[in-house]
Design a protein around this motif. Sequence first.
Motif: not given
Length: 194
Positions: A130-156
């Motif tokens: 697989p190839c995917s992006l993971t965005v650390g959205t858990s617990g983030t308020p809706v409707g408010t722009s914020t900086n979040l951690p984003v990782t690229l996953v290549l295989g494992t």
Amino acid sequence: MKLKKMAMAGLVVSGGILLSACGGGGSSSPAMVAQTNTTATIDKTSGAAIVPAVIDKPITFSSGVPLLGTSSSTTVTIGGTGAAPTFNIGSAGATATGDMTFGSCIFTVKTSTFLAGHALSVGKVIIINPCSLTVGTSGTPVGTSTNLPVTLVLGTTSSAALTLPALIGSNGSVAVNGATVGTTPVVSATGAGG
């Protein structure tokens, strides 16, 4: 008597302000947050929409990416556009560039300083699934722009996290750098209100 009426009016106004600060008497919607992190799978149908979230952002894999044939720090930078992405991969002083297509992540090497026979040498085609992006959205308020951690996953193999601007819509849509990458369930925030 006049002083008593003014004092009562002041209490009514103060009480109204307190109620509105705490969300009122139940008339307004409760605060909502993302329930989980978001995984955006990069494939044939979604790749062109997801990739713009990280275009021109160097993504580092500190211990390399086995599927790319690297075992030391490796940097992957996706360029171009979502519809026609390119890539630049660097590791141990060597670089490879070429075109990226989708059906998961497919890297076609056009130029390279990696040795002949390496996974990233000229003419090689690397399909990572697989190839995917993971965005650390858990617990983030809706409707408010914020900086979040984003990782690229290549295989494992997961990259180091990038910190990118993100926004979660009321319907759970997740946009990173202005590109909608997926959705997440949204729930009422615990302890919301006054």
